[in-house]
Enzyme design. Sequence first.
Site: not given
Ligand code: PGA
Length: 250
Positions: A9, A11, A96, A166
Amino acid sequence: MRRNIVVGNWKMNNTIAESIELATAIAEKVGAAKPDCEVGIAPTFPALHEVGKALEWSGVKLAAQNCHYENDGAFTGEVSTRMLAAAGCSYVILGHSERRQLFGETNEVVNRKVKKALAEGLRVILCVGETLDERERGVTEEIVTAQVAEGLADVSDITELVIAYEPVWAIGTGKTASKEQAQEVHASIRGTIERLYDEQAAKHLRIQYGGSVKPGNAAELFGMPDIDGGLIGGASLKVDDFMAIVEAAG
Ligand code: PGA
Protein backbone atom coordinates in the site's frame (compact mmCIF):
# COMPACT_ATOMS: atom_id res chain seq x y z
CA MET A 1 -5.04 -24.46 1.17
CA ARG A 2 -5.07 -20.68 1.27
CA ARG A 3 -2.48 -18.90 -0.84
CA ASN A 4 -0.73 -16.06 0.98
CA ILE A 5 -1.20 -12.58 -0.44
CA VAL A 6 1.18 -9.64 0.04
CA VAL A 7 0.10 -6.19 -1.14
CA GLY A 8 2.13 -2.98 -0.98
CA ASN A 9 0.00 0.00 0.00
CA TRP A 10 2.00 2.96 -1.28
CA LYS A 11 -0.39 5.52 0.25
CA MET A 12 0.23 9.11 -0.93
CA ASN A 13 3.75 8.49 -2.19
CA ASN A 14 5.51 8.57 -5.59
CA THR A 15 4.88 10.50 -8.80
CA ILE A 16 3.87 8.62 -11.95
CA ALA A 17 7.52 8.28 -13.03
CA GLU A 18 8.63 7.13 -9.58
CA SER A 19 5.75 4.68 -9.41
CA ILE A 20 6.62 3.13 -12.77
CA GLU A 21 10.23 2.75 -11.70
CA LEU A 22 9.37 1.08 -8.40
CA ALA A 23 6.67 -1.12 -9.93
CA THR A 24 9.00 -2.28 -12.69
CA ALA A 25 11.75 -3.14 -10.20
CA ILE A 26 9.26 -5.11 -8.08
CA ALA A 27 7.80 -6.92 -11.10
CA GLU A 28 11.27 -7.94 -12.29
CA LYS A 29 12.25 -9.27 -8.87
CA VAL A 30 8.96 -11.09 -8.41
CA GLY A 31 9.41 -12.58 -11.89
CA ALA A 32 12.86 -13.86 -10.96
CA ALA A 33 11.95 -15.09 -7.45
CA LYS A 34 8.65 -16.73 -8.51
CA PRO A 35 7.26 -16.69 -4.96
CA ASP A 36 4.46 -19.06 -4.10
CA CYS A 37 2.18 -16.21 -3.02
CA GLU A 38 0.05 -13.59 -4.70
CA VAL A 39 1.68 -10.15 -4.93
CA GLY A 40 0.03 -6.78 -5.52
CA ILE A 41 0.82 -3.09 -5.35
CA ALA A 42 -1.44 -0.11 -4.74
CA PRO A 43 -0.09 3.15 -6.22
CA THR A 44 -1.92 6.50 -6.15
CA PHE A 45 -4.80 7.12 -8.57
CA PRO A 46 -2.84 9.17 -11.16
CA ALA A 47 -0.25 6.39 -11.50
CA LEU A 48 -2.64 3.43 -11.74
CA HIS A 49 -3.00 3.19 -15.49
CA GLU A 50 0.69 3.56 -16.29
CA VAL A 51 1.72 1.17 -13.53
CA GLY A 52 -0.89 -1.28 -14.78
CA LYS A 53 0.79 -1.21 -18.19
CA ALA A 54 4.22 -1.68 -16.60
CA LEU A 55 2.90 -4.76 -14.75
CA GLU A 56 1.02 -6.31 -17.67
CA TRP A 57 3.63 -8.97 -18.47
CA SER A 58 4.09 -9.87 -14.81
CA GLY A 59 1.85 -11.65 -12.35
CA VAL A 60 1.86 -8.66 -9.98
CA LYS A 61 -1.67 -7.36 -9.40
CA LEU A 62 -2.73 -3.74 -9.52
CA ALA A 63 -4.74 -2.42 -6.58
CA ALA A 64 -6.38 0.93 -5.82
CA GLN A 65 -6.41 2.48 -2.35
CA ASN A 66 -10.04 3.62 -2.30
CA CYS A 67 -13.13 4.11 -4.46
CA HIS A 68 -16.56 5.72 -4.43
CA TYR A 69 -19.81 3.73 -4.38
CA GLU A 70 -21.48 5.41 -7.34
CA ASN A 71 -20.61 4.91 -11.02
CA ASP A 72 -20.31 8.58 -11.91
CA GLY A 73 -21.84 11.96 -11.16
CA ALA A 74 -21.33 15.05 -9.05
CA PHE A 75 -18.82 13.70 -6.52
CA THR A 76 -15.88 16.08 -6.81
CA GLY A 77 -12.57 14.43 -6.06
CA GLU A 78 -13.88 10.85 -6.14
CA VAL A 79 -13.09 7.87 -8.38
CA SER A 80 -15.53 5.07 -9.21
CA THR A 81 -15.02 1.32 -9.36
CA ARG A 82 -15.86 1.41 -13.08
CA MET A 83 -12.91 3.76 -13.62
CA LEU A 84 -10.61 1.58 -11.53
CA ALA A 85 -11.53 -1.55 -13.45
CA ALA A 86 -10.93 0.29 -16.74
CA ALA A 87 -7.54 1.47 -15.44
CA GLY A 88 -6.52 -2.18 -14.97
CA CYS A 89 -7.11 -2.70 -11.25
CA SER A 90 -7.97 -6.13 -9.97
CA TYR A 91 -8.11 -5.15 -6.30
CA VAL A 92 -9.28 -2.20 -4.24
CA ILE A 93 -8.32 -1.57 -0.61
CA LEU A 94 -11.36 -0.40 1.37
CA GLY A 95 -11.88 0.84 4.91
CA HIS A 96 -8.22 1.52 5.59
CA SER A 97 -7.87 3.09 9.06
CA GLU A 98 -6.51 6.29 7.52
CA ARG A 99 -9.74 6.57 5.49
CA ARG A 100 -11.78 5.85 8.60
CA GLN A 101 -9.88 8.24 10.89
CA LEU A 102 -8.90 11.09 8.56
CA PHE A 103 -11.79 11.01 6.10
CA GLY A 104 -14.63 9.94 8.36
CA GLU A 105 -15.52 6.64 6.70
CA THR A 106 -18.00 4.66 8.75
CA ASN A 107 -18.74 0.95 8.54
CA GLU A 108 -21.84 1.88 6.54
CA VAL A 109 -19.87 3.84 3.94
CA VAL A 110 -17.29 1.07 3.74
CA ASN A 111 -20.09 -1.45 3.22
CA ARG A 112 -21.51 0.54 0.29
CA LYS A 113 -18.06 0.61 -1.30
CA VAL A 114 -17.51 -3.12 -0.72
CA LYS A 115 -20.81 -3.99 -2.41
CA LYS A 116 -20.13 -1.69 -5.33
CA ALA A 117 -16.57 -2.93 -5.88
CA LEU A 118 -17.57 -6.60 -5.78
CA ALA A 119 -20.46 -5.93 -8.16
CA GLU A 120 -17.99 -4.29 -10.54
CA GLY A 121 -15.85 -7.45 -10.51
CA LEU A 122 -13.05 -5.99 -8.41
CA ARG A 123 -11.56 -7.97 -5.56
CA VAL A 124 -11.74 -6.22 -2.22
CA ILE A 125 -9.23 -5.95 0.62
CA LEU A 126 -11.40 -4.93 3.57
CA CYS A 127 -9.33 -3.37 6.35
CA VAL A 128 -10.33 -3.63 9.99
CA GLY A 129 -8.53 -2.93 13.25
CA GLU A 130 -8.79 -1.34 16.67
CA THR A 131 -7.19 1.86 18.00
CA LEU A 132 -4.81 1.84 20.97
CA ASP A 133 -7.57 3.20 23.19
CA GLU A 134 -9.93 0.40 22.11
CA ARG A 135 -7.27 -2.24 22.79
CA GLU A 136 -6.57 -0.78 26.22
CA ARG A 137 -10.28 -0.76 27.02
CA GLY A 138 -10.46 -4.44 26.11
CA VAL A 139 -12.94 -3.99 23.24
CA THR A 140 -10.73 -5.13 20.35
CA GLU A 141 -12.84 -8.16 19.49
CA GLU A 142 -16.10 -6.22 19.69
CA ILE A 143 -14.81 -3.43 17.42
CA VAL A 144 -13.27 -5.75 14.84
CA THR A 145 -16.33 -8.03 14.79
CA ALA A 146 -18.57 -5.00 14.13
CA GLN A 147 -16.26 -3.76 11.36
CA VAL A 148 -16.41 -7.17 9.69
CA ALA A 149 -20.15 -7.75 10.15
CA GLU A 150 -21.23 -4.22 9.20
CA GLY A 151 -18.66 -3.94 6.41
CA LEU A 152 -20.08 -7.13 4.90
CA ALA A 153 -23.79 -6.44 5.47
CA ASP A 154 -25.81 -7.80 2.51
CA VAL A 155 -22.72 -9.28 0.88
CA SER A 156 -23.67 -12.84 0.04
CA ASP A 157 -20.50 -14.04 -1.66
CA ILE A 158 -17.04 -13.38 -0.21
CA THR A 159 -15.05 -15.49 -2.67
CA GLU A 160 -13.36 -12.36 -4.04
CA LEU A 161 -12.74 -10.77 -0.68
CA VAL A 162 -9.64 -10.55 1.50
CA ILE A 163 -9.66 -9.09 5.00
CA ALA A 164 -6.67 -7.15 6.34
CA TYR A 165 -6.36 -6.93 10.11
CA GLU A 166 -4.43 -3.76 10.85
CA PRO A 167 -4.28 -2.62 14.47
CA VAL A 168 -4.28 1.18 14.16
CA TRP A 169 -1.61 1.52 16.86
CA ALA A 170 0.77 -0.58 14.76
CA ILE A 171 0.41 1.33 11.49
CA GLY A 172 3.48 3.39 10.63
CA THR A 173 4.54 3.41 14.27
CA GLY A 174 7.19 0.71 14.19
CA LYS A 175 5.12 -1.17 16.83
CA THR A 176 4.05 -4.52 15.44
CA ALA A 177 1.43 -6.66 17.11
CA SER A 178 3.12 -9.77 18.48
CA LYS A 179 2.43 -12.86 16.44
CA GLU A 180 0.22 -14.13 19.26
CA GLN A 181 -1.78 -10.87 19.47
CA ALA A 182 -2.30 -10.91 15.70
CA GLN A 183 -3.19 -14.61 15.58
CA GLU A 184 -5.81 -14.15 18.30
CA VAL A 185 -7.64 -11.45 16.30
CA HIS A 186 -7.25 -13.34 13.00
CA ALA A 187 -8.81 -16.44 14.57
CA SER A 188 -11.64 -14.31 15.92
CA ILE A 189 -12.27 -12.81 12.45
CA ARG A 190 -12.37 -16.29 10.95
CA GLY A 191 -14.89 -17.27 13.63
CA THR A 192 -17.02 -14.26 12.73
CA ILE A 193 -16.97 -15.26 9.07
CA GLU A 194 -18.01 -18.79 9.99
CA ARG A 195 -20.98 -17.40 11.95
CA LEU A 196 -21.95 -14.96 9.18
CA TYR A 197 -21.39 -17.38 6.28
CA ASP A 198 -20.27 -20.96 6.79
CA GLU A 199 -17.28 -23.14 7.58
CA GLN A 200 -16.13 -23.32 3.97
CA ALA A 201 -16.17 -19.54 3.54
CA ALA A 202 -14.20 -19.14 6.77
CA LYS A 203 -11.68 -21.76 5.73
CA HIS A 204 -11.07 -20.14 2.34
CA LEU A 205 -10.96 -16.49 3.44
CA ARG A 206 -7.50 -14.97 3.36
CA ILE A 207 -6.72 -12.65 6.27
CA GLN A 208 -3.67 -10.42 5.89
CA TYR A 209 -1.89 -8.76 8.78
CA GLY A 210 -0.81 -5.12 8.42
CA GLY A 211 1.01 -2.71 10.71
CA SER A 212 4.78 -2.22 10.66
CA VAL A 213 5.50 -5.49 8.84
CA LYS A 214 9.22 -5.56 8.05
CA PRO A 215 11.71 -8.09 6.70
CA GLY A 216 12.65 -8.91 10.31
CA ASN A 217 9.16 -9.83 11.54
CA ALA A 218 7.33 -11.02 8.40
CA ALA A 219 8.23 -14.71 8.60
CA GLU A 220 7.09 -15.16 12.20
CA LEU A 221 3.79 -13.38 11.53
CA PHE A 222 3.09 -15.29 8.31
CA GLY A 223 3.94 -18.52 10.10
CA MET A 224 0.84 -18.24 12.30
CA PRO A 225 -2.07 -20.49 11.31
CA ASP A 226 -4.61 -17.76 10.53
CA ILE A 227 -2.28 -15.14 9.00
CA ASP A 228 -2.28 -15.36 5.21
CA GLY A 229 0.18 -12.67 4.16
CA GLY A 230 0.40 -8.94 4.72
CA LEU A 231 -0.68 -5.45 3.73
CA ILE A 232 2.54 -3.49 3.74
CA GLY A 233 2.88 0.29 4.00
CA GLY A 234 6.29 1.86 4.64
CA ALA A 235 8.34 -1.22 3.79
CA SER A 236 6.62 -1.58 0.40
CA LEU A 237 8.33 1.61 -0.83
CA LYS A 238 11.74 -0.08 -0.76
CA VAL A 239 12.23 -2.85 -3.30
CA ASP A 240 14.54 -4.97 -1.18
CA ASP A 241 12.43 -4.74 1.97
CA PHE A 242 9.24 -5.50 0.06
CA MET A 243 10.84 -8.46 -1.70
CA ALA A 244 12.14 -9.88 1.59
CA ILE A 245 8.57 -9.73 2.90
CA VAL A 246 7.19 -11.32 -0.29
CA GLU A 247 9.71 -14.13 0.04
CA ALA A 248 8.77 -14.65 3.69
CA ALA A 249 5.19 -15.20 2.48
CA GLY A 250 5.97 -17.69 -0.21
P1 PGA B 1 2.82 0.27 7.69
O1 PGA B 1 1.37 0.49 7.05
O2 PGA B 1 3.35 -1.03 7.13
O3 PGA B 1 3.62 1.47 7.25
O4 PGA B 1 2.64 0.19 9.17
C1 PGA B 1 0.48 -0.57 6.84
C2 PGA B 1 -0.80 -0.08 6.24
O5 PGA B 1 -1.26 1.02 6.60
O6 PGA B 1 -1.40 -0.76 5.37
